[in-house]
Design an enzyme around this catalytic site. Structure first.
Site, PDB file in Angstrom:
ATOM      1  N   GLY A 283       0.730  -1.336   0.094  1.00  0.00           N
ATOM      2  CA  GLY A 283      -0.075   0.145  -0.037  1.00  0.00           C
ATOM      3  C   GLY A 283       0.892   1.268  -0.153  1.00  0.00           C
ATOM      4  N   PRO A 326       5.190  -4.554  -1.212  1.00  0.00           N
ATOM      5  CA  PRO A 326       4.930  -3.408  -2.113  1.00  0.00           C
ATOM      6  C   PRO A 326       4.563  -4.114  -3.468  1.00  0.00           C
ATOM      7  CG  PRO A 326       7.104  -3.785  -1.766  1.00  0.00           C
ATOM      8  CD  PRO A 326       6.304  -4.755  -1.039  1.00  0.00           C
ATOM      9  N   TYR A 373     -11.230   4.821 -10.163  1.00  0.00           N
ATOM     10  CA  TYR A 373     -10.980   5.222  -8.651  1.00  0.00           C
ATOM     11  C   TYR A 373     -10.754   7.010  -8.682  1.00  0.00           C
ATOM     12  CZ  TYR A 373      -8.956   0.667  -8.151  1.00  0.00           C
ATOM     13  OH  TYR A 373      -8.700  -0.716  -7.995  1.00  0.00           O
ATOM     14  N   CYS A 400     -16.691   3.687 -26.307  1.00  0.00           N
ATOM     15  CA  CYS A 400     -17.732   4.298 -26.255  1.00  0.00           C
ATOM     16  C   CYS A 400     -18.425   4.526 -24.865  1.00  0.00           C
ATOM     17  CB  CYS A 400     -18.738   3.154 -27.009  1.00  0.00           C
ATOM     18  SG  CYS A 400     -20.225   3.924 -27.718  1.00  0.00           S
ATOM     19  N   TYR A 430      -1.201  -1.438 -11.853  1.00  0.00           N
ATOM     20  CA  TYR A 430      -2.814  -1.550 -12.100  1.00  0.00           C
ATOM     21  C   TYR A 430      -3.451  -0.976 -13.254  1.00  0.00           C
ATOM     22  CZ  TYR A 430      -1.883  -2.791  -7.113  1.00  0.00           C
ATOM     23  OH  TYR A 430      -1.447  -3.509  -6.073  1.00  0.00           O
TER      24      TYR A 430
HETATM   25  C1  LIG Z   1      -2.694  -8.023   0.383  1.00  0.00           C
HETATM   26  C2  LIG Z   1      -2.282  -7.225  -0.562  1.00  0.00           C
HETATM   27  N1  LIG Z   1      -0.932  -7.105  -0.409  1.00  0.00           N
HETATM   28  C3  LIG Z   1      -0.265  -5.876  -1.067  1.00  0.00           C
HETATM   29  C4  LIG Z   1      -1.038  -5.282  -2.076  1.00  0.00           C
HETATM   30  C5  LIG Z   1      -0.172  -4.107  -2.837  1.00  0.00           C
HETATM   31  O1  LIG Z   1      -0.616  -2.971  -2.811  1.00  0.00           O
HETATM   32  P1  LIG Z   1       0.194  -1.815  -3.298  1.00  0.00           P
HETATM   33  O2  LIG Z   1       0.211  -1.976  -4.745  1.00  0.00           O
HETATM   34  O3  LIG Z   1      -0.575  -0.683  -3.036  1.00  0.00           O
HETATM   35  O4  LIG Z   1       1.419  -1.753  -2.647  1.00  0.00           O
HETATM   36  C6  LIG Z   1      -2.401  -5.448  -2.005  1.00  0.00           C
HETATM   37  C7  LIG Z   1      -3.057  -4.599  -2.911  1.00  0.00           C
HETATM   38  O5  LIG Z   1      -4.524  -4.497  -3.068  1.00  0.00           O
HETATM   39  C8  LIG Z   1      -2.973  -6.352  -1.344  1.00  0.00           C
HETATM   40  O6  LIG Z   1      -4.369  -6.578  -1.183  1.00  0.00           O
END
Ligand SMILES: Cc1ncc(COP(=O)(O)O)c(C=O)c1O
Length: 472
Positions: A283, A326, A373, A400, A430
């Site tokens: 995150g 990460p 988002y 479209c 993503y």
């Molecule tokens: C369990 C878990 N670990 C890691 C991540 C990776 O998050 P980020 O890409 O924001 O570091 C996520 C993202 O949804 C997740 O659900």
């Protein structure tokens, strides 16, 4: 459904959002938003990994995802080293699991294995990529709130290091699969700690209204510990939590770690079992625009080491081996998307205002984050320099759908025209992994660049690919 006149509502914020200001020079590439090798050359052309985007477009077509290999690997090893160092004294280092959901392919799995990172898969498909890419199965952990029996069996048979159990059903199925395979399977318990973090804010509550994990507050997580310990085919390695995305400081992790370690201490007191590990998830935020100020991995790791060490000292327990996951912070800034402009349009709005729409040859099928988002991105003219005045513009796709927006607000040169190349930075996470074939638009390729060379990691989809699944 209520209708509204399109003008006033859609025109909101026409001076642009508060954070966006007219650049002194729209040709500048702000280093925080771009892969480290991105430059605008003397000829005005942007290059990444030493390859001009004009050459990339000519060779690979547009739209195309471009990954800066050196940048990706430097970010991966920066996380590896920062966490190893920050946690060295407390618990002999930390393990970094790359969250494959951000972006994966077999080459990425190989880079990670070569560079000493581990691999977080959350489906059988992501696991298959890891295995095909040569990842040591012992370095894989498998997530998933609704794993199929086949996914669990395959993971256990492949020898994955850890299965992250997300419910009571997972515990029994993982244990059964381990018994059938004749192995003892390492597991983590995904614990919902009641912290919801996003950017600088986090909400800490006692209840947890989400699909993931076993609730700490209601006692589900403690019950999961009892059930795992009751199954000899399982080895309980520790507790896991993941609190959100685009997080820019450690305060949310601090609350989560304290709560998780509280249960960790309780397990020791009640069962006499000292769990060897704790996983604090991912995150970690990145800069999509000038609004975002992410922490460097070293600051993040130091901050997390401090909070974990302090929480353990308070509870009187030894610091378990820490893992983090990460994804975005490694893949996101390493990737850009290259588009070709197809048309521009000025739309008159109330009050004498107008909005410039710049339409490119991709859109929500290659980057759904803006629509999904409300994410912000930036963009720059890639194939040349322009001295035309910057005009507040909106980059849209070819789908479209009126919500088909790639970049909501950006200053782009007034002379931007059909045929120009546009580059959107910070699309390495993503975007490819969430791409669709909406409107039967084939998905773009992923092209890696390094030292002046480019090579295709994932080829462009063709219409034949699209039709291959249509059995008539
Ligand atoms: C369990 C878990 N670990 C890691 C991540 C990776 O998050 P980020 O890409 O924001 O570091 C996520 C993202 O949804 C997740 O659900």
């Amino acid at each position: 459904m209520r209708a509204h006149p399109a003008g006033p509502q859609h025109a909101a914020g026409l001076g642009g959002p508060g954070w966006l200001s007219e650049p002194d020079d729209a040709n500048d590439l702000l280093p925080a938003l771009w892969p480290s090798t991105a430059r605008r050359g003397a000829d005005g052309v942007v290059s990444v990994g030493g390859v001009p985007v004009t050459e990339l477009a000519a060779q690979h077509g547009t739209p195309a995802y471009v990954v800066d290999e050196a940048d990706f690997r430097a970010r991966a090893t920066a996380f590896r080293d920062a966490f190893a160092e920050a946690f060295a004294d407390a618990c002999g280092g930390a393990d970094v699991y790359y969250a494959a959901k951000a972006f994966t392919c077999t080459t990425v799995a190989r880079w990670l294995a070569e560079d000493g990172l581990r691999y977080d898969a959350c489906t059988g498909g992501e696991l298959a990529v890891a295995l095909r890419g040569g990842t040591d199965p012992a370095h894989v952990l498998l997530h998933g709130n609704n794993k199929s029996d086949a996914e669990i069996t395959r993971a256990v048979r492949a020898g994955v290091g850890k299965v992250v159990v997300d419910g009571f059903h997972d515990i029994e199925r993982t244990a059964d699969a381990a018994r059938e395979a004749g192995v003892r399977q390492g597991v983590l318990i995904r614990t919902t700690v009641g912290v919801e973090a996003h950017t600088h804010d986090y909400i800490a509550t006692a209840h947890e209204d989400q699909k993931f994990g076993l609730s700490l507050a209601s006692g589900q997580a403690a019950e999961a510990v009892r059930r795992v310990l009751a199954r000899p085919e399982l080895e309980l390695r520790g507790l896991h939590s993941h609190i959100g995305s685009q997080i820019f400081d450690v305060s949310g992790f601090e609350v989560a770690a304290r709560r998780l370690l509280g249960l960790h201490a309780q397990v020791l007191a009640e069962h006499g079992v000292e769990l060897p590990e704790i996983d604090l998830g991912g995150g970690f935020g990145i800069a999509y625009t000038t609004q975002d100020a992410p922490l460097a991995p070293a600051e993040l790791a130091r901050g997390m080491a401090e909070v974990v060490t302090a929480a353990c000292a308070q509870l009187g327990v030894a610091v378990p081996k820490v893992s983090v996951e990460p994804g975005r912070a490694i893949a996101g800034p390493a990737g850009v998307t290259l588009y070709r402009v197809g048309s521009t349009k000025d739309v008159a709005l109330d009050g004498g205002l107008h909005r410039r729409y710049v339409a490119v040859d991709g859109g929500m099928s290659d980057n759904i984050r803006t629509a999904l988002y409300d994410a912000d991105y930036s963009a720059t003219l890639g194939g040349r320099r322009s001295s035309a005045r910057p005009v507040l513009s909106r980059v849209v796709g070819k789908h479209c759908e009126s919500g088909d927006v790639v970049v909501k607000d950006e200053f782009l040169p007034d002379d931007l025209a059909a045929g120009d190349l546009l580059v959107v930075p910070a699309t390495g996470a993503y975007c490819h992994s969430m791409a669709s074939q909406y409107n039967h638009v084939p998905r773009p390729p992923v092209v890696a660049v390094r030292d002046g060379e480019s090579r295709v990691l994932v080829r462009r989809e063709t219409e034949d690919d699209l039709l291959a699944l249509d059995v008539g």
